[in-house]
Design a protein around this motif. Structure first.
Motif, PDB file in Angstrom:
ATOM      1  N   ALA A   1      -1.095  -2.955   5.250  1.00 36.23           N
ATOM      2  CA  ALA A   1      -2.152  -3.154   6.243  1.00 36.23           C
ATOM      3  C   ALA A   1      -2.705  -1.812   6.723  1.00 36.23           C
ATOM      4  CB  ALA A   1      -1.609  -3.967   7.416  1.00 36.23           C
ATOM      5  N   ARG A   2      -1.805  -0.845   6.937  1.00 35.15           N
ATOM      6  CA  ARG A   2      -2.248   0.483   7.377  1.00 35.15           C
ATOM      7  C   ARG A   2      -3.103   1.167   6.306  1.00 35.15           C
ATOM      8  NH1 ARG A   2      -0.257   5.136   5.987  1.00 35.15           N
ATOM      9  NH2 ARG A   2       1.726   4.258   5.258  1.00 35.15           N
ATOM     10  N   LEU A   3      -2.655   1.095   5.049  1.00 34.20           N
ATOM     11  CA  LEU A   3      -3.392   1.740   3.973  1.00 34.20           C
ATOM     12  C   LEU A   3      -4.752   1.090   3.741  1.00 34.20           C
ATOM     13  CD1 LEU A   3      -0.468   2.287   1.449  1.00 34.20           C
ATOM     14  CD2 LEU A   3      -1.747   4.076   2.636  1.00 34.20           C
ATOM     15  N   VAL A   4      -4.821  -0.231   3.830  1.00 35.25           N
ATOM     16  CA  VAL A   4      -6.088  -0.931   3.655  1.00 35.25           C
ATOM     17  C   VAL A   4      -7.068  -0.516   4.749  1.00 35.25           C
ATOM     18  CG1 VAL A   4      -7.228  -3.181   3.733  1.00 35.25           C
ATOM     19  CG2 VAL A   4      -5.143  -2.880   2.375  1.00 35.25           C
ATOM     20  N   ALA A   5      -6.574  -0.434   5.986  1.00 38.34           N
ATOM     21  CA  ALA A   5      -7.429  -0.016   7.093  1.00 38.34           C
ATOM     22  C   ALA A   5      -7.938   1.414   6.870  1.00 38.34           C
ATOM     23  CB  ALA A   5      -6.663  -0.109   8.412  1.00 38.34           C
ATOM     24  N   GLU A   6      -7.075   2.283   6.405  1.00 32.37           N
ATOM     25  CA  GLU A   6      -7.481   3.664   6.146  1.00 32.37           C
ATOM     26  C   GLU A   6      -8.499   3.738   5.010  1.00 32.37           C
ATOM     27  OE1 GLU A   6      -3.922   5.803   5.340  1.00 32.37           O
ATOM     28  OE2 GLU A   6      -3.230   5.802   7.437  1.00 32.37           O
ATOM     29  N   SER A   7      -8.351   2.885   4.004  1.00 34.63           N
ATOM     30  CA  SER A   7      -9.235   2.935   2.842  1.00 34.63           C
ATOM     31  C   SER A   7     -10.682   2.617   3.191  1.00 34.63           C
ATOM     32  CB  SER A   7      -8.735   1.988   1.746  1.00 34.63           C
ATOM     33  OG  SER A   7      -9.004   0.636   2.079  1.00 34.63           O
ATOM     34  N   VAL A   8     -10.881   1.778   4.209  1.00 39.45           N
ATOM     35  CA  VAL A   8     -12.250   1.410   4.610  1.00 39.45           C
ATOM     36  C   VAL A   8     -12.701   2.224   5.813  1.00 39.45           C
ATOM     37  CG1 VAL A   8     -12.097  -0.889   3.633  1.00 39.45           C
ATOM     38  CG2 VAL A   8     -11.393  -0.533   6.012  1.00 39.45           C
ATOM     39  N   GLY A   9     -11.865   3.170   6.249  1.00 44.37           N
ATOM     40  CA  GLY A   9     -12.268   4.073   7.319  1.00 44.37           C
ATOM     41  C   GLY A   9     -12.021   3.584   8.714  1.00 44.37           C
TER      42      GLY A   9
END
Length: 459
Positions: free
Chosen positions: A450-458
């Protein structure tokens, strides 16, 4: 310190183990191996989206597909003109830049921003007698495309210049010939399949690629991976089977032909190394060799395929030679991504990575500075309507040093997800998502994802 020349050699569809130093049982690639032996090998380098167009855009921008927007192989010519390509920054830093070879973010062959020299072709191109677009002019050529690209790369390297150079050499090999429509559909049945030059026609005849434990038929795969049941049923259509037969998917002959195609690539690497040595530029040039996505030889019932988050799909061959920063024989086991290439190249050029870049410079790892490095990587795939058997097969996956969680988006609320202990199960044969003993691991990985997905979209 003198700013280095920058050379990236990108191979289409090359698996992590499809070169000699990468562990191929019979392929000989002495010149690629030299890059590895005289530099650093990243043994845990991954593709954030293991398919041609999205990953190429990630390499050039340092961004996840979620941010740069090239999420599939549909023709996106206009979008590829707007990419924040790191070569634009290199030009601003005083570099002479060149793109030679496959582009495939959009099917048009014309020049993209960021390059002083442009040599490319439409879509996937042709292995024999291709039409090359050279600085905006299309010219019919005669010969094998790998040889033609090698010759142009050496010509660029040997040109007299007063500035450092950055060359991005993107081979069509080892991708078979194919006819591609605007929607991304590939017709391999009319494209000719794998082809090698006459001098390599019989190379590796009779050689055997040992069967890996995860080369299983679909009915065995779905016992641990039930999400694949419908996809395998759709894949068994007449059209899909015709494509499989056309390129001899998963057979020893397919593996041999790919190895034989790599012979021309390796010859070109040898020509490049010799040219750089002769012009006294070799040790002043950072040379990175990698593939644009993985490939399956029948592992997990998949092939011809590269899109999925099993190791054969997401692991990259990734070797870097630059004696001033990479000690000969270095092995880097930290988790690297192809989005790290753009910030690494800009840093080597004396600049600062752009704020839009989501990757990280790899230079600290080469210096042995591992503190604060990432502990997990994100890999993702966006379902493509152009491939009916894969509709709905979107995923978000997280891989750590030891574990991997594959979350199938919109498939059963997580009940069909997959979890693997890569230390105990390196071939990803036993899905432990339902294991009580792994419940805490699963929960931890879901938070990391969840953290990485959020970071990937900024976010």
């Amino acid at each position: 310190m003198k700013r280095p020349n920058l050379l990236v050699i990108l191979i289409d569809d090359l698996r992590f183990d499809e070169f000699g130093a990468g562990g191929h049982p019979y392929m000989k690639t002495p010149h690629v191996d030299r890059i590895a032996h005289e530099g650093a090998t990243f043994t845990r380098a991954f593709h954030p989206t293991p398919i041609c167009s999205p990953n190429r855009a990630s390499i050039l921008t340092g961004q996840y597909a979620s941010r740069h927007g090239i999420i599939d192989n549909v023709a996106r010519d206009a979008a590829s003109m707007r990419l924040p390509n790191y070569h634009l920054e290199l030009q601003r830093l005083g570099y002479e830049t060149a793109h030679i070879g496959k582009w495939h973010m959009g099917n048009e062959a014309g020049p993209r921003p960021g390059y002083d020299l442009w040599v490319s072709f439409k879509g996937h191109g042709r292995l024999v007698d291709p039409v090359l677009n050279e600085n905006g002019t299309e010219v019919q050529q005669r010969g094998y495309i790998t040889d033609l690209l090698n010759e142009r790369a050496v010509r660029f390297l040997e040109a007299k210049r007063k500035r450092p150079f950055a060359l991005f050499l993107a081979h069509k090999a080892v991708h078979p010939d194919a006819v591609q429509a605007a929607d991304g559909t590939l017709d391999l049945t009319s494209g000719g399949g794998y082809m090698v030059p006459a001098r390599h026609a019989d190379l590796y005849k009779g050689a055997v690629f040992p069967k890996r434990p995860n080369m299983l038929p679909p009915d065995e795969v779905v016992k641990q991976k039930p999400v694949w049941a419908e996809a395998f049923r759709l894949k068994a259509t007449e059209r899909s089977q015709a494509t499989l037969r056309a390129i001899q998917a998963g057979t020893q002959e397919e593996i041999r032909l790919r190895a034989a195609m790599m012979a021309s690539v390796d010859e070109g690497v040898g020509m490049i190394l010799e040219s750089l040595a002769r012009t006294k530029q070799l040790d002043d040039t950072a040379i990175l060799f990698l593939g644009d996505n993985g490939y399956f030889f029948g592992e997990h019932g998949l092939g011809p395929e590269r899109r999925f988050a099993y190791e054969e799909g997401i692991r990259a061959p990734f070797v870097l030679r630059y004696p001033r920063r990479a000690k000969a024989g270095t092995t880097v086991k930290d988790l690297a991504l192809t989005i790290d290439i753009a910030p690494t190249m800009v840093t080597l050029a004396g600049g600062r990575p752009l704020g839009s870049m989501q990757g990280r410079s790899l230079l600290p790892l080469l210096a042995g500075r591992r503190a604060g490095w990432r502990k997990a990587v994100l890999c993702e795939y966006f379902s493509e309507n152009a491939l009916p058997w894969l509709v709905g097969m979107s995923y978000k996956a997280v891989r750590t040093d030891r574990h991997k969680l594959i979350h199938w988006v919109n498939r059963g609320g997580g009940l069909l997800d997959e979890l693997y202990d890569l230390e105990r199960d390196p071939y990803e044969l036993k899905n432990v998502i339902g294991s009580r003993a792994h419940a805490q691991v699963a929960a931890r990985l879901r938070k990391a994802l969840a953290r990485l997905v959020a970071e990937s979209v900024g976010l």
